[in-house]
Design a protein around this motif. Structure first.
Motif, PDB file in Angstrom:
ATOM      1  N   LYS A  15     -41.280 -58.280  13.368  1.00  0.00           N
ATOM      2  CA  LYS A  15     -42.191 -58.991  14.277  1.00  0.00           C
ATOM      3  C   LYS A  15     -43.036 -60.012  13.523  1.00  0.00           C
ATOM      4  CE  LYS A  15     -42.319 -55.090  17.435  1.00  0.00           C
ATOM      5  NZ  LYS A  15     -41.327 -54.292  16.747  1.00  0.00           N
ATOM      6  N   CYS A  16     -42.370 -60.767  12.648  1.00  0.00           N
ATOM      7  CA  CYS A  16     -43.065 -61.790  11.876  1.00  0.00           C
ATOM      8  C   CYS A  16     -42.395 -63.132  12.124  1.00  0.00           C
ATOM      9  CB  CYS A  16     -43.046 -61.444  10.388  1.00  0.00           C
ATOM     10  SG  CYS A  16     -41.395 -61.255   9.684  1.00  0.00           S
ATOM     11  N   ARG A  17     -43.060 -64.178  11.662  1.00  0.00           N
ATOM     12  CA  ARG A  17     -42.545 -65.541  11.811  1.00  0.00           C
ATOM     13  C   ARG A  17     -42.646 -66.250  10.480  1.00  0.00           C
ATOM     14  NH1 ARG A  17     -46.452 -67.092  16.607  1.00  0.00           N
ATOM     15  NH2 ARG A  17     -47.768 -66.199  15.020  1.00  0.00           N
ATOM     16  N   LEU A  18     -41.955 -67.360  10.371  1.00  0.00           N
ATOM     17  CA  LEU A  18     -42.084 -68.178   9.172  1.00  0.00           C
ATOM     18  C   LEU A  18     -43.552 -68.583   9.026  1.00  0.00           C
ATOM     19  CD1 LEU A  18     -38.950 -70.481   9.444  1.00  0.00           C
ATOM     20  CD2 LEU A  18     -39.338 -68.635   7.819  1.00  0.00           C
ATOM     21  N   GLY A  19     -44.046 -68.543   7.819  1.00  0.00           N
ATOM     22  CA  GLY A  19     -45.435 -68.895   7.565  1.00  0.00           C
ATOM     23  C   GLY A  19     -46.380 -67.715   7.566  1.00  0.00           C
ATOM     24  N   ASP A  20     -45.869 -66.523   7.844  1.00  0.00           N
ATOM     25  CA  ASP A  20     -46.714 -65.326   7.829  1.00  0.00           C
ATOM     26  C   ASP A  20     -46.846 -64.734   6.426  1.00  0.00           C
ATOM     27  OD1 ASP A  20     -47.218 -65.419  10.528  1.00  0.00           O
ATOM     28  OD2 ASP A  20     -45.802 -63.831  11.062  1.00  0.00           O
ATOM     29  N   LEU A  24     -39.562 -63.003   4.791  1.00  0.00           N
ATOM     30  CA  LEU A  24     -38.839 -63.904   5.684  1.00  0.00           C
ATOM     31  C   LEU A  24     -38.890 -65.338   5.164  1.00  0.00           C
ATOM     32  CD1 LEU A  24     -37.315 -64.543   8.289  1.00  0.00           C
ATOM     33  CD2 LEU A  24     -39.538 -64.677   9.435  1.00  0.00           C
ATOM     34  N   ASP A  25     -40.000 -65.757   4.618  1.00  0.00           N
ATOM     35  CA  ASP A  25     -40.129 -67.122   4.113  1.00  0.00           C
ATOM     36  C   ASP A  25     -39.119 -67.401   2.999  1.00  0.00           C
ATOM     37  OD1 ASP A  25     -42.478 -68.097   5.684  1.00  0.00           O
ATOM     38  OD2 ASP A  25     -43.443 -66.413   4.674  1.00  0.00           O
ATOM     39  N   ALA A  26     -38.886 -66.444   2.140  1.00  0.00           N
ATOM     40  CA  ALA A  26     -37.929 -66.605   1.047  1.00  0.00           C
ATOM     41  C   ALA A  26     -36.493 -66.509   1.548  1.00  0.00           C
ATOM     42  CB  ALA A  26     -38.175 -65.564  -0.040  1.00  0.00           C
ATOM     43  N   VAL A  27     -36.201 -65.527   2.380  1.00  0.00           N
ATOM     44  CA  VAL A  27     -34.833 -65.329   2.869  1.00  0.00           C
ATOM     45  C   VAL A  27     -34.395 -66.517   3.723  1.00  0.00           C
ATOM     46  CG1 VAL A  27     -33.354 -63.889   4.315  1.00  0.00           C
ATOM     47  CG2 VAL A  27     -34.959 -62.824   2.732  1.00  0.00           C
ATOM     48  N   ASP A  28     -35.267 -67.007   4.578  1.00  0.00           N
ATOM     49  CA  ASP A  28     -34.921 -68.141   5.432  1.00  0.00           C
ATOM     50  C   ASP A  28     -34.635 -69.387   4.601  1.00  0.00           C
ATOM     51  OD1 ASP A  28     -34.791 -69.299   8.248  1.00  0.00           O
ATOM     52  OD2 ASP A  28     -36.250 -70.628   7.267  1.00  0.00           O
ATOM     53  N   ALA A  29     -35.468 -69.651   3.605  1.00  0.00           N
ATOM     54  CA  ALA A  29     -35.249 -70.817   2.751  1.00  0.00           C
ATOM     55  C   ALA A  29     -33.937 -70.689   1.982  1.00  0.00           C
ATOM     56  CB  ALA A  29     -36.420 -70.991   1.783  1.00  0.00           C
ATOM     57  N   GLY A  30     -33.636 -69.506   1.501  1.00  0.00           N
ATOM     58  CA  GLY A  30     -32.376 -69.270   0.811  1.00  0.00           C
ATOM     59  C   GLY A  30     -31.181 -69.454   1.730  1.00  0.00           C
ATOM     60  N   ALA A  31     -31.291 -68.970   2.946  1.00  0.00           N
ATOM     61  CA  ALA A  31     -30.205 -69.107   3.919  1.00  0.00           C
ATOM     62  C   ALA A  31     -29.940 -70.570   4.239  1.00  0.00           C
ATOM     63  CB  ALA A  31     -30.546 -68.341   5.200  1.00  0.00           C
ATOM     64  N   MET A  65     -50.460 -69.616   1.298  1.00  0.00           N
ATOM     65  CA  MET A  65     -50.588 -69.022   2.632  1.00  0.00           C
ATOM     66  C   MET A  65     -51.472 -67.781   2.584  1.00  0.00           C
ATOM     67  SD  MET A  65     -46.682 -69.047   3.965  1.00  0.00           S
ATOM     68  CE  MET A  65     -45.693 -70.520   3.985  1.00  0.00           C
ATOM     69  N   LEU A  66     -52.121 -67.509   3.684  1.00  0.00           N
ATOM     70  CA  LEU A  66     -52.897 -66.281   3.803  1.00  0.00           C
ATOM     71  C   LEU A  66     -51.993 -65.186   4.346  1.00  0.00           C
ATOM     72  CD1 LEU A  66     -56.212 -67.634   5.356  1.00  0.00           C
ATOM     73  CD2 LEU A  66     -55.822 -66.907   3.003  1.00  0.00           C
ATOM     74  N   PRO A  67     -51.941 -64.033   3.679  1.00  0.00           N
ATOM     75  CA  PRO A  67     -51.085 -62.947   4.156  1.00  0.00           C
ATOM     76  C   PRO A  67     -51.620 -62.344   5.456  1.00  0.00           C
ATOM     77  CG  PRO A  67     -52.369 -62.225   2.277  1.00  0.00           C
ATOM     78  CD  PRO A  67     -52.635 -63.689   2.442  1.00  0.00           C
ATOM     79  N   LYS A  68     -50.708 -61.940   6.320  1.00  0.00           N
ATOM     80  CA  LYS A  68     -51.100 -61.354   7.597  1.00  0.00           C
ATOM     81  C   LYS A  68     -50.707 -59.882   7.695  1.00  0.00           C
ATOM     82  CE  LYS A  68     -50.820 -65.709  10.011  1.00  0.00           C
ATOM     83  NZ  LYS A  68     -50.267 -66.459  11.128  1.00  0.00           N
ATOM     84  N   TYR A  69     -49.834 -59.426   6.781  1.00  0.00           N
ATOM     85  CA  TYR A  69     -49.312 -58.063   6.849  1.00  0.00           C
ATOM     86  C   TYR A  69     -49.390 -57.395   5.485  1.00  0.00           C
ATOM     87  CZ  TYR A  69     -47.288 -59.901  11.133  1.00  0.00           C
ATOM     88  OH  TYR A  69     -47.112 -60.485  12.354  1.00  0.00           O
ATOM     89  N   GLY A  70     -49.341 -56.077   5.474  1.00  0.00           N
ATOM     90  CA  GLY A  70     -49.218 -55.297   4.252  1.00  0.00           C
ATOM     91  C   GLY A  70     -50.503 -55.196   3.457  1.00  0.00           C
ATOM     92  N   LYS A  71     -50.350 -54.742   2.215  1.00  0.00           N
ATOM     93  CA  LYS A  71     -51.488 -54.520   1.326  1.00  0.00           C
ATOM     94  C   LYS A  71     -52.232 -55.810   0.994  1.00  0.00           C
ATOM     95  CE  LYS A  71     -49.541 -50.471  -0.883  1.00  0.00           C
ATOM     96  NZ  LYS A  71     -49.062 -49.893  -2.135  1.00  0.00           N
TER      97      LYS A  71
END
Length: 73
Positions: A15-20, A24-31, A65-71
């Motif tokens: 339930k995340c988006r690019l920029g969060d 996902l930001d790394a995997v999407d750029a690699g893809a 970027m400011l993190p929105k999830y996790g530690k």
């Protein structure tokens, strides 16, 4: 196609988006880099190297970027 599907799965399940500032930001750029290399006719090794390069760029892009999830949040 696998990496693009993996990115979609991360976004859906996490339930995340690019920029969060998630993986996902790394995997999407690699893809995207892998798909571009494939469109240019690159062989499998070159395509994988481009995917890694894209993922590294994706990670670097998250530094401000400011993190929105996790530690980190």
């Amino acid at each position: 196609d696998f990496l693009a599907g993996f990115a979609v799965g991360i976004a859906h399940r996490g339930k995340c988006r690019l920029g969060d500032r998630t993986i996902l930001d790394a995997v999407d750029a690699g893809a995207k880099m892998a798909q571009q290399a494939l469109a240019e006719g690159a062989d499998m090794g070159a395509m994988l190297r481009r995917a890694v390069e894209g993922a590294k760029e994706g990670v670097r892009a998250t530094e401000d970027m400011l993190p929105k999830y996790g530690k980190a949040a």
